[in-house]
Design a protein around this motif. Structure first.
Motif, PDB file in Angstrom:
ATOM      1  N   MET A   1       0.837  -1.199   0.000  1.00  0.00           N
ATOM      2  CA  MET A   1       0.000   0.000   0.000  1.00  0.00           C
ATOM      3  C   MET A   1       0.867   1.243   0.000  1.00  0.00           C
ATOM      4  SD  MET A   1      -2.730  -1.120   2.964  1.00  0.00           S
ATOM      5  CE  MET A   1      -1.456  -1.464   4.177  1.00  0.00           C
ATOM      6  N   GLY A   2       0.296   2.326  -0.488  1.00  0.00           N
ATOM      7  CA  GLY A   2       0.949   3.620  -0.438  1.00  0.00           C
ATOM      8  C   GLY A   2      -0.100   4.699  -0.269  1.00  0.00           C
ATOM      9  N   PHE A   3       0.323   5.875   0.179  1.00  0.00           N
ATOM     10  CA  PHE A   3      -0.616   6.971   0.398  1.00  0.00           C
ATOM     11  C   PHE A   3       0.036   8.301   0.061  1.00  0.00           C
ATOM     12  CE2 PHE A   3      -2.330  10.327   3.168  1.00  0.00           C
ATOM     13  CZ  PHE A   3      -3.660  10.304   2.770  1.00  0.00           C
ATOM     14  N   CYS A   4      -0.683   9.129  -0.710  1.00  0.00           N
ATOM     15  CA  CYS A   4      -0.281  10.518  -0.903  1.00  0.00           C
ATOM     16  C   CYS A   4      -1.418  11.391  -0.375  1.00  0.00           C
ATOM     17  CB  CYS A   4       0.063  10.824  -2.357  1.00  0.00           C
ATOM     18  SG  CYS A   4      -1.271  10.787  -3.533  1.00  0.00           S
ATOM     19  N   ASP A   5      -1.059  12.513   0.225  1.00  0.00           N
ATOM     20  CA  ASP A   5      -2.049  13.353   0.897  1.00  0.00           C
ATOM     21  C   ASP A   5      -2.835  14.224  -0.083  1.00  0.00           C
ATOM     22  OD1 ASP A   5      -0.465  15.618   0.299  1.00  0.00           O
ATOM     23  OD2 ASP A   5       0.361  15.740   2.331  1.00  0.00           O
TER      24      ASP A   5
ATOM     25  N   ILE B   1       1.348  14.914  -1.963  1.00  0.00           N
ATOM     26  CA  ILE B   1       2.666  14.628  -1.405  1.00  0.00           C
ATOM     27  C   ILE B   1       2.667  13.174  -0.941  1.00  0.00           C
ATOM     28  CG2 ILE B   1       4.392  15.232   0.351  1.00  0.00           C
ATOM     29  CD1 ILE B   1       3.867  17.426  -1.790  1.00  0.00           C
ATOM     30  N   PHE B   2       3.665  12.407  -1.385  1.00  0.00           N
ATOM     31  CA  PHE B   2       3.773  11.003  -1.008  1.00  0.00           C
ATOM     32  C   PHE B   2       4.159  10.930   0.468  1.00  0.00           C
ATOM     33  CE2 PHE B   2       6.096   6.871  -0.958  1.00  0.00           C
ATOM     34  CZ  PHE B   2       5.030   6.071  -1.313  1.00  0.00           C
ATOM     35  N   ARG B   3       3.313  10.286   1.294  1.00  0.00           N
ATOM     36  CA  ARG B   3       3.496  10.309   2.738  1.00  0.00           C
ATOM     37  C   ARG B   3       3.861   8.971   3.370  1.00  0.00           C
ATOM     38  NH1 ARG B   3       4.700  15.268   4.089  1.00  0.00           N
ATOM     39  NH2 ARG B   3       3.235  16.740   3.214  1.00  0.00           N
ATOM     40  N   TRP B   4       3.452   7.855   2.756  1.00  0.00           N
ATOM     41  CA  TRP B   4       3.620   6.574   3.448  1.00  0.00           C
ATOM     42  C   TRP B   4       3.527   5.424   2.467  1.00  0.00           C
ATOM     43  CZ3 TRP B   4       0.068   2.519   3.839  1.00  0.00           C
ATOM     44  CH2 TRP B   4       0.383   1.537   4.769  1.00  0.00           C
ATOM     45  N   TYR B   5       4.246   4.343   2.783  1.00  0.00           N
ATOM     46  CA  TYR B   5       4.075   3.079   2.065  1.00  0.00           C
ATOM     47  C   TYR B   5       4.316   1.935   3.032  1.00  0.00           C
ATOM     48  CZ  TYR B   5       9.206   2.843   1.661  1.00  0.00           C
ATOM     49  OH  TYR B   5      10.553   2.810   1.920  1.00  0.00           O
TER      50      TYR B   5
ATOM     51  N   ASN C   1       5.937  -1.467   4.138  1.00  0.00           N
ATOM     52  CA  ASN C   1       7.288  -1.992   3.888  1.00  0.00           C
ATOM     53  C   ASN C   1       7.260  -3.513   3.849  1.00  0.00           C
ATOM     54  OD1 ASN C   1       9.981  -1.857   3.377  1.00  0.00           O
ATOM     55  ND2 ASN C   1      10.585  -1.569   5.501  1.00  0.00           N
ATOM     56  N   ASN C   2       6.456  -4.055   2.937  1.00  0.00           N
ATOM     57  CA  ASN C   2       6.313  -5.497   2.808  1.00  0.00           C
ATOM     58  C   ASN C   2       7.554  -6.107   2.165  1.00  0.00           C
ATOM     59  OD1 ASN C   2       3.843  -3.873   2.273  1.00  0.00           O
ATOM     60  ND2 ASN C   2       2.844  -5.797   2.728  1.00  0.00           N
ATOM     61  N   PRO C   3       7.909  -7.331   2.576  1.00  0.00           N
ATOM     62  CA  PRO C   3       9.001  -8.009   1.865  1.00  0.00           C
ATOM     63  C   PRO C   3       8.524  -8.415   0.460  1.00  0.00           C
ATOM     64  CG  PRO C   3       8.009  -9.467   3.490  1.00  0.00           C
ATOM     65  CD  PRO C   3       7.358  -8.119   3.663  1.00  0.00           C
ATOM     66  N   ASP C   4       9.434  -8.631  -0.448  1.00  0.00           N
ATOM     67  CA  ASP C   4       9.097  -9.074  -1.809  1.00  0.00           C
ATOM     68  C   ASP C   4       8.113  -8.137  -2.494  1.00  0.00           C
ATOM     69  OD1 ASP C   4      10.693 -11.390  -1.374  1.00  0.00           O
ATOM     70  OD2 ASP C   4       9.001 -12.333  -0.349  1.00  0.00           O
ATOM     71  N   ARG C   5       8.409  -6.866  -2.458  1.00  0.00           N
ATOM     72  CA  ARG C   5       7.537  -5.853  -3.058  1.00  0.00           C
ATOM     73  C   ARG C   5       7.495  -5.983  -4.578  1.00  0.00           C
ATOM     74  NH1 ARG C   5       5.754  -1.856  -0.262  1.00  0.00           N
ATOM     75  NH2 ARG C   5       5.536  -0.644  -2.156  1.00  0.00           N
ATOM     76  N   VAL C   6       6.355  -5.657  -5.160  1.00  0.00           N
ATOM     77  CA  VAL C   6       6.215  -5.566  -6.608  1.00  0.00           C
ATOM     78  C   VAL C   6       6.884  -4.279  -7.082  1.00  0.00           C
ATOM     79  CG1 VAL C   6       4.567  -5.265  -8.493  1.00  0.00           C
ATOM     80  CG2 VAL C   6       4.087  -6.911  -6.673  1.00  0.00           C
TER      81      VAL C   6
ATOM     82  N   MET D   1      -4.943   6.512  -1.859  1.00  0.00           N
ATOM     83  CA  MET D   1      -4.283   5.281  -1.414  1.00  0.00           C
ATOM     84  C   MET D   1      -4.185   4.340  -2.603  1.00  0.00           C
ATOM     85  SD  MET D   1      -5.484   2.679   1.518  1.00  0.00           S
ATOM     86  CE  MET D   1      -4.605   1.158   1.785  1.00  0.00           C
ATOM     87  N   ASP D   2      -3.054   3.658  -2.711  1.00  0.00           N
ATOM     88  CA  ASP D   2      -2.935   2.628  -3.740  1.00  0.00           C
ATOM     89  C   ASP D   2      -2.647   1.292  -3.082  1.00  0.00           C
ATOM     90  OD1 ASP D   2       0.157   1.810  -4.304  1.00  0.00           O
ATOM     91  OD2 ASP D   2       0.034   3.899  -3.660  1.00  0.00           O
TER      92      ASP D   2
END
Length: 159
Positions: free
Chosen positions: A39-43, A47-51, A53-58, A129-130
């Motif tokens: 997951m990721g989030f921009c406000d 502005i990109f604020r968070w993602y 931190n999963n292992p084996d990310r795409v 959110m993505d």
């Protein structure tokens, strides 16, 4: 202040209260790392604020991206991203999803990605959110079996 660890930002013992319950920050961070998607989030200001931190990310993510404008992070498709975010902001659209083939290595497979407008209880736009999923994780892997009934599930022995 370092952005390397949760404990640098908030006490791991801090309790986060939700409408549906409460959970310690350190526990929530551990749960998010276990999810079989990223997951990721921009406000609301893009502005990109968070993602997560999963292992084996795409998608490779870098901590340096945090705090940057999302259009800077996607220059090749910036006009498409800008249109999508403007549609979210205006209320013309609430979500957008698509599938695409894996782009790295010799592996084949599909990736699913969904973008969603995040709004408060009054409908005010808070950001985007993505969610990204490696669909291969959910398709018949050799040696894995999904029970067809609850009775079959009950007879499955843990590995």
């Amino acid at each position: 202040m370092s952005k390397d660890k949760l404990s640098d930002l908030i006490s791991p013992e801090a309790v986060i209260n939700f409408e549906t319950g409460a959970i310690k920050a350190s526990t929530l961070d551990s749960i998010i790392k276990l999810l079989p998607f990223e997951m990721g989030f921009c406000d609301a200001n893009d502005i990109f604020r968070w993602y997560s931190n999963n292992p084996d990310r795409v998608h490779g993510r870098r901590k340096e991206a945090i705090g940057r404008h999302v259009l800077e992070l996607h220059p090749k498709v910036a006009h498409h991203v800008e249109k999508l975010l403007n549609d979210f902001r205006s209320g013309a659209r609430d979500e957008w999803e698509f599938w695409f083939p894996k782009r790295s290595g010799e592996e084949s497979g599909q990736i699913y990605q969904k973008f969603m407008a995040v709004r408060d209880e009054n409908g005010k736009y808070l950001g985007c959110m993505d969610v990204t999923v490696n669909i291969d994780l959910f398709q018949g892997k050799e040696g894995k079996h999904t029970p067809d009934t609850i009775d079959e599930f009950m007879t499955v022995k843990p590995e």
